[in-house]
Enzyme design. Structure first.
Site, PDB file in Angstrom:
ATOM      1  N   ARG A   1      37.169  16.738  18.228  1.00  0.00           N
ATOM      2  CA  ARG A   1      37.277  17.515  16.986  1.00  0.00           C
ATOM      3  C   ARG A   1      37.579  18.995  17.277  1.00  0.00           C
ATOM      4  NH1 ARG A   1      32.349  15.084  13.171  1.00  0.00           N
ATOM      5  NH2 ARG A   1      32.970  12.897  13.357  1.00  0.00           N
TER       6      ARG A   1
ATOM      7  N   ASP B   1      25.027  18.486  15.244  1.00  0.00           N
ATOM      8  CA  ASP B   1      26.232  18.001  14.568  1.00  0.00           C
ATOM      9  C   ASP B   1      27.344  19.032  14.770  1.00  0.00           C
ATOM     10  OD1 ASP B   1      27.898  16.364  13.143  1.00  0.00           O
ATOM     11  OD2 ASP B   1      26.802  16.450  11.273  1.00  0.00           O
TER      12      ASP B   1
ATOM     13  N   ASP C   1      24.278  21.679  11.334  1.00  0.00           N
ATOM     14  CA  ASP C   1      25.505  22.333  11.782  1.00  0.00           C
ATOM     15  C   ASP C   1      25.181  23.769  12.190  1.00  0.00           C
ATOM     16  OD1 ASP C   1      27.003  20.079  11.100  1.00  0.00           O
ATOM     17  OD2 ASP C   1      27.471  20.839   9.101  1.00  0.00           O
TER      18      ASP C   1
END
Length: 469
Positions: free
Chosen positions: A361, A304, A281
């Protein structure tokens, strides 16, 4: 437009039961200054309710002299029981409930606020308590003037009673807006400004780092720090960021290949950095981390999540960031089976972000309520904009959707639906979105740009290199 939202809790069961209780002590706070005339206001709201259980949020405003420690007590009249709490120690003996400060939030200045919340259980009914006391003094609804025998005066003139929702499934409502300065693009707004605020390293003298080893050491130190990042730093994995840190990039500062994780720590600011090609991340907030501000960064080409917030984290603001050439942008709540840790937490504000050709997202939300998504610019998002799942409550307000077929919807993949209230959004060659249910009220002031101006405002101001250092 400056908007102030109080706590009219709108429940998933479509029954509005939250009550804002405006209270003021008529007496003396047992605190630093004896014989000081004092007052307080308590806002108690039920943020969510289900069969046998509920989540409550409590905000105390100190209208009197500063205090260094506080104890709030009340009684339940219908057998409710507290099961777990955050940002306070909450105990119960019979019907009597006692909430005391933690080590970091005992000090509350004049007109300052402190907030905490808890999960509880109920059986036949769940009425709102009204018999609060602060530091042993009954709250009566008035603030005595000085001397105590003179006529009393009302509390803050900008206070107003809650306005109930016109229908059980309608949007959250509030009283008339209060006036005040409109925060600029460098001002913290939203959830990270609650719970005592977020100041990072504060006025600590800055340290400049330009290598991976120096950056790792600086962000992982246990002391307060202001860390300036210079140049491009290549690294791998996730670098642990500890509490009380400001990490800010000098012009052109870039983090390549790695990301930051904030795990169980608090009071962290990350600003003016470019992240690219991260292997996990870019920014990961987890394990009940609180008071995090992620602002004016540019993020692209990662593996990610760009900004993932999960595992009971709370009081976070994500503002003025530019995301592009990326798939899974922002996850809020990592799994469907983590409700025990997440319910009552995951309160995040997303504002003035630029989602530039990213896929999905923006954010994808589980459990958090209320989550506030306002004044963001969505452009050509091939998947979807916002998803509300797993009983979350998301307010999608004043955003600009530009060529987005699916601006927002309920449920996602195997996750069941949450609630989503959409209002005052602007659509260009986009779908209409799916909304439904109700969302808890927004408790803070915020400047709301007209949705039709958001594209120009955000593209001119979002991303690294857009703030004055």
């Amino acid at each position: 437009m400056l908007v102030r939202r109080r706590h009219p809790a709108l429940l998933a069961s479509a029954t509005v039961i939250a009550t804002t209780v405006a209270l003021a002590t008529a007496g003396v706070l047992i605190a630093d200054a004896a014989n000081a005339a004092a007052g307080c206001r308590v806002d108690y709201s039920v943020g969510g309710q289900w069969q046998g259980g509920f989540t409550a949020n409590v905000t105390v405003t100190n209208l009197g002299d500063p205090v260094s420690a506080w104890t709030l007590r009340w009684s339940y009249g219908a057998g409710q029981q507290v099961s777990s709490a955050w940002n306070a120690t909450v105990t119960q003996s019979g019907s009597q409930v006692t909430a005391t400060n933690l080590g970091y939030n005992g000090g509350v200045g004049t007109n300052g606020t402190v907030s905490f919340g808890f999960n509880g259980s109920w059986t036949a009914s769940n009425p709102t308590p009204t018999n609060f006391t602060l530091n042993g003094v009954a709250c009566t609804g008035i603030v005595p003037s000085t001397p105590p025998t003179s006529p009393t005066t009302p509390g803050n003139p900008t206070d107003y009673p809650p306005t109930p929702s016109p229908t059980p499934t309608g949007p959250p409502t509030a009283g008339p807006p209060t006036t005040g300065p409109t925060p600029g693009p460098q001002t913290l707004v939203g959830w990270a400004a609650q719970n005592g605020g977020t100041v990072g390293g504060g006025s600590t003298p800055a340290t400049t780092v330009s290598t991976a080893s120096a950056l790792t050491t600086a962000v992982g130190a246990t002391s307060s720090a202001v860390i300036r990042v210079s140049g491009a730093i290549s690294c791998s994995g996730m670098l642990r960021v500890r509490s009380n840190k400001t990490i800010i990039g000098n012009p052109g500062a870039t983090i390549v290949g790695c990301g930051f994780t904030i795990s169980g720590d608090r009071n962290v600011i990350i600003r003016n950095l470019t992240f690219r090609d991260w292997s996990d991340d870019a920014i990961n907030v987890q394990e009940s981390a609180t008071n995090i501000w992620i602002d004016h960064n540019t993020l692209s080409h990662g593996y990610d999540g760009a900004v993932d917030i999960k595992r009971g984290s709370d009081f976070v603001t994500v503002s003025w960031n530019h995301f592009f050439n990326h798939d899974k942008t922002m996850l809020l709540g990592h799994s469907d089976d983590n409700g025990a840790q997440d319910i009552g937490h995951l309160r995040v504000t997303y504002h003035h972000n630029w989602f530039d050709g990213t896929t999905q997202r923006h954010p994808r939300v589980r459990f958090g309520n209320p989550v506030h998504v306002y004044n963001n610019y969505y452009f050509n998002n091939s998947g979807y904009g916002v998803a509300s799942t797993m009983s979350a409550g998301v307010l999608v307000e004043g955003n600009y959707f530009d060529h987005v077929n699916d601006p927002y919807h309920l449920g996602e993949a195997d996750s069941g639906p949450g609630s989503l209230v959409a209002r005052n959004n602007y659509f260009v060659s986009s779908g209409s979105g799916q909304a439904g249910g109700s969302v808890a009220g927004i408790p803070y002031l915020y400047p709301l740009d007209s949705a039709s101006t958001v594209k120009a405002v955000v593209t001119a101001g979002a991303g690294a290199g857009r703030i004055t250092l």
